[in-house]
Design a protein around this motif. Structure first.
Motif, PDB file in Angstrom:
ATOM      1  N   PHE A  72     106.576 125.695 -21.975  1.00 12.93           N
ATOM      2  CA  PHE A  72     105.042 125.954 -22.107  1.00 12.93           C
ATOM      3  C   PHE A  72     104.557 126.488 -20.833  1.00 12.93           C
ATOM      4  CE2 PHE A  72     100.665 123.930 -22.436  1.00 12.93           C
ATOM      5  CZ  PHE A  72     100.363 124.692 -23.447  1.00 12.93           C
ATOM      6  N   THR A  73     105.141 126.080 -19.649  1.00 12.22           N
ATOM      7  CA  THR A  73     104.508 126.593 -18.367  1.00 12.22           C
ATOM      8  C   THR A  73     104.788 128.072 -18.163  1.00 12.22           C
ATOM      9  OG1 THR A  73     104.774 124.429 -17.536  1.00 12.22           O
ATOM     10  CG2 THR A  73     104.043 126.295 -15.860  1.00 12.22           C
ATOM     11  N   LEU A  74     106.096 128.328 -18.607  1.00 16.93           N
ATOM     12  CA  LEU A  74     106.648 129.679 -18.520  1.00 16.93           C
ATOM     13  C   LEU A  74     105.663 130.679 -19.397  1.00 16.93           C
ATOM     14  CD1 LEU A  74     110.388 129.103 -18.131  1.00 16.93           C
ATOM     15  CD2 LEU A  74     108.933 130.480 -16.285  1.00 16.93           C
ATOM     16  N   ALA A  75     105.677 130.041 -20.541  1.00 16.60           N
ATOM     17  CA  ALA A  75     104.771 130.910 -21.793  1.00 16.60           C
ATOM     18  C   ALA A  75     103.231 131.148 -21.158  1.00 16.60           C
ATOM     19  CB  ALA A  75     104.701 130.015 -22.868  1.00 16.60           C
ATOM     20  N   GLN A  76     102.856 130.095 -20.375  1.00 18.87           N
ATOM     21  CA  GLN A  76     101.482 130.206 -19.976  1.00 18.87           C
ATOM     22  C   GLN A  76     101.332 131.494 -18.883  1.00 18.87           C
ATOM     23  OE1 GLN A  76      99.236 126.741 -18.850  1.00 18.87           O
ATOM     24  NE2 GLN A  76     101.025 125.692 -19.578  1.00 18.87           N
ATOM     25  N   MET A  77     102.363 131.329 -17.901  1.00  8.54           N
ATOM     26  CA  MET A  77     102.212 132.557 -17.031  1.00  8.54           C
ATOM     27  C   MET A  77     102.636 133.900 -17.663  1.00  8.54           C
ATOM     28  SD  MET A  77     101.924 131.027 -14.216  1.00  8.54           S
ATOM     29  CE  MET A  77     100.807 129.819 -15.176  1.00  8.54           C
ATOM     30  N   GLN A  78     103.509 133.862 -18.759  1.00  4.49           N
ATOM     31  CA  GLN A  78     103.573 135.117 -19.401  1.00  4.49           C
ATOM     32  C   GLN A  78     102.248 135.660 -20.105  1.00  4.49           C
ATOM     33  OE1 GLN A  78     106.621 134.896 -22.461  1.00  4.49           O
ATOM     34  NE2 GLN A  78     106.876 137.215 -22.742  1.00  4.49           N
ATOM     35  N   ALA A  79     101.551 134.764 -20.726  1.00  3.75           N
ATOM     36  CA  ALA A  79     100.418 135.260 -21.373  1.00  3.75           C
ATOM     37  C   ALA A  79      99.182 135.791 -20.520  1.00  3.75           C
ATOM     38  CB  ALA A  79      99.829 133.924 -21.740  1.00  3.75           C
ATOM     39  N   LEU A  80      99.438 135.538 -19.211  1.00  4.47           N
ATOM     40  CA  LEU A  80      98.505 135.961 -18.209  1.00  4.47           C
ATOM     41  C   LEU A  80      98.862 137.595 -18.009  1.00  4.47           C
ATOM     42  CD1 LEU A  80      98.216 133.262 -15.440  1.00  4.47           C
ATOM     43  CD2 LEU A  80      96.614 133.904 -16.921  1.00  4.47           C
ATOM     44  N   GLY A  81      99.921 138.100 -18.337  1.00  5.33           N
ATOM     45  CA  GLY A  81     100.343 139.589 -18.361  1.00  5.33           C
ATOM     46  C   GLY A  81     100.647 139.791 -17.015  1.00  5.33           C
ATOM     47  N   ILE A  82     101.211 138.876 -16.123  1.00  3.81           N
ATOM     48  CA  ILE A  82     101.414 139.208 -14.630  1.00  3.81           C
ATOM     49  C   ILE A  82     103.032 138.977 -14.618  1.00  3.81           C
ATOM     50  CG2 ILE A  82      99.213 138.672 -13.628  1.00  3.81           C
ATOM     51  CD1 ILE A  82     100.364 135.841 -12.922  1.00  3.81           C
ATOM     52  N   TYR A  83     103.813 138.642 -15.352  1.00  5.29           N
ATOM     53  CA  TYR A  83     105.248 138.129 -15.306  1.00  5.29           C
ATOM     54  C   TYR A  83     105.980 139.305 -15.050  1.00  5.29           C
ATOM     55  CZ  TYR A  83     108.348 134.312 -15.113  1.00  5.29           C
ATOM     56  OH  TYR A  83     109.289 133.364 -14.353  1.00  5.29           O
ATOM     57  N   SER A  84     106.916 139.353 -14.095  1.00 11.87           N
ATOM     58  CA  SER A  84     107.854 140.362 -13.918  1.00 11.87           C
ATOM     59  C   SER A  84     108.801 140.868 -14.958  1.00 11.87           C
ATOM     60  CB  SER A  84     108.656 139.947 -12.621  1.00 11.87           C
ATOM     61  OG  SER A  84     109.503 141.081 -12.184  1.00 11.87           O
TER      62      SER A  84
END
Length: 402
Positions: A193-205
């Motif tokens: 869930f936390t990784l999905a949140q970071m991905q949702a921000l559109g900033i993930y490498s």
């Protein structure tokens, strides 16, 4: 400051993608990243290496109660144990040892699991609430360290949480409310869930794990990569006279002084954004320098917060240029390309990186195009460390060799 007392870092401990102790002494480090599947996408993450993972497993099974703990708590315990061992401290029950730990999210894994279990069968375990409060991290570090009767303080201010904890510990020490403190940060956010949140921000490498996916200072595209870890410091107040007497008696070991911790805040309309010139960074850096009566030219190196996002990196660099308007500006470095962004633990791990720089008088050169410095050009006596988080907050810590 004009105070005749110093706040010394008597010991330190850490655990991260760089392992236990996080030593970066290798001249050509290898990427410490792996891949984690989240939905239909594989994301690079900075998880623990095998030896550090074994230490976590051993600690979890060393005590019946510890088997219930969230991973964040276990990482904090391992880092705190290293710090107390290096400091030569033994467990005490006199109330003289305080604990101050920062964590952005706390017991992430246990909270997600308890919630999943509730959705599956409608039942909540009795231990769910006490095992998932943010205060759970500091209280168990205090228990494990034998700090019965002392302060057990928890802080959550997103990615500057560890410096909030450090600053509070310094305030307690200077006020004479405690003689020693364990202070730092811990985070274990590598959950779906936390990784999905970071991905949702559109900033993930979008870079692969072996391509150095986190690239602070490299510009577009965004290269944010989530990591896990903890770093804890054994802080002690000591008079200058006592330090001089110890050295006169033959103690030649290097001593690290935590000179100051400064804070900054800017009211911004977006809780995930920041001003283009990093006003909160400017305030935090200036406050840290002012507290220590330190001119900007006396700072040799600056460990950036540098999350690898183009807007965040650019704002911090503009803030640095505004504060250090001199050809003697500090050289800029970062450790996130080595260990990822560990949220509430990131400031503590950056400070640990600064102490290693002071110890080794060098740092590894980033293997990608960036404005980060590749090697020191002068002796390093003083390092400033930045941290910032959602909500417009920033913090800076100044550390030096004495």
């Amino acid at each position: 400051m004009s105070d005749d007392n110093l706040i010394l870092i008597r010991g330190r401990g850490s655990i991260s993608a760089l392992g236990l102790g996080g030593n970066f002494s290798a001249s050509s480090p290898l990427p410490a990243f792996s891949s984690r599947s989240v939905g239909s996408r594989a994301l690079p993450v900075a998880g623990l290496p095998a030896a550090a993972e074994e230490a976590v497993t051993a600690l979890r099974h060393a005590h019946a109660t510890y088997r219930q703990f969230d991973r964040t708590v276990l990482l904090a315990l391992l880092a705190a144990r290293q710090a107390t061992t290096q400091a030569g401290w033994t467990p005490n029950a006199d109330g003289g040892l305080g604990v101050s730990i920062g964590s952005s999210r706390g017991a992430t894994g246990r909270l997600e699991q308890f919630h999943a279990d509730f959705l599956a069968d409608g039942v909540v375990a009795a231990a769910a609430s006490p095992l998932t409060t943010l205060g759970n991290v500091a209280s168990w570090v205090a228990y494990d360290a034998g700090a019965h009767g002392g302060a057990a303080l928890s802080h959550s201010s997103t990615c500057s949480s560890a410096f909030q904890a450090l600053g509070n510990a310094v305030a307690w020490l200077r006020a004479g409310l405690a003689g020693r403190f364990l202070a730092g940060g811990a985070e274990a956010p590598l959950t779906d869930f936390t990784l999905a949140q970071m991905q949702a921000l559109g900033i993930y490498s979008t870079f692969a794990p072996q391509q150095w996916p986190c690239r602070p200072g490299a510009g577009a595209p965004s290269t944010f990569v989530l990591g896990e870890g903890a770093a804890v410091f054994a802080l002690e107040k000591i008079s200058r006279a006592a330090l001089a007497a110890a050295r006169a008696a033959g103690d030649t070991s290097p001593q690290f002084q935590l000179e100051s911790v400064g804070f900054g805040f800017e009211p911004i309309p977006s809780k995930t954004g920041l001003s283009p010139d990093g006003q909160h960074f400017q305030t935090a850096m200036r406050q840290a320098l002012r507290q220590a009566n330190c001119p900007p030219a006396a700072v040799d190196t600056l460990v950036l917060h540098s999350p690898g996002t183009p807007a965040g990196d650019a704002a911090e660099r503009r803030a640095v240029e505004a504060v250090f308007q001199s050809e003697n500006a500090p050289q800029l470095v970062s450790n996130k390309w080595l260990a990822g962004h560990t949220l509430g633990a990131s400031a503590a791990l950056s400070l640990e990186f600064a102490l290693q720089i002071l110890t080794h008088q060098t740092w590894p050169a980033p293997p990608f195009t960036t404005y980060l410095a590749t090697a020191p050009t002068r002796p390093i006596r003083r390092v400033l460390v930045n941290a910032a988080g959602f909500g417009g907050n920033a913090a800076s810590a100044l550390v030096s060799l004495v």
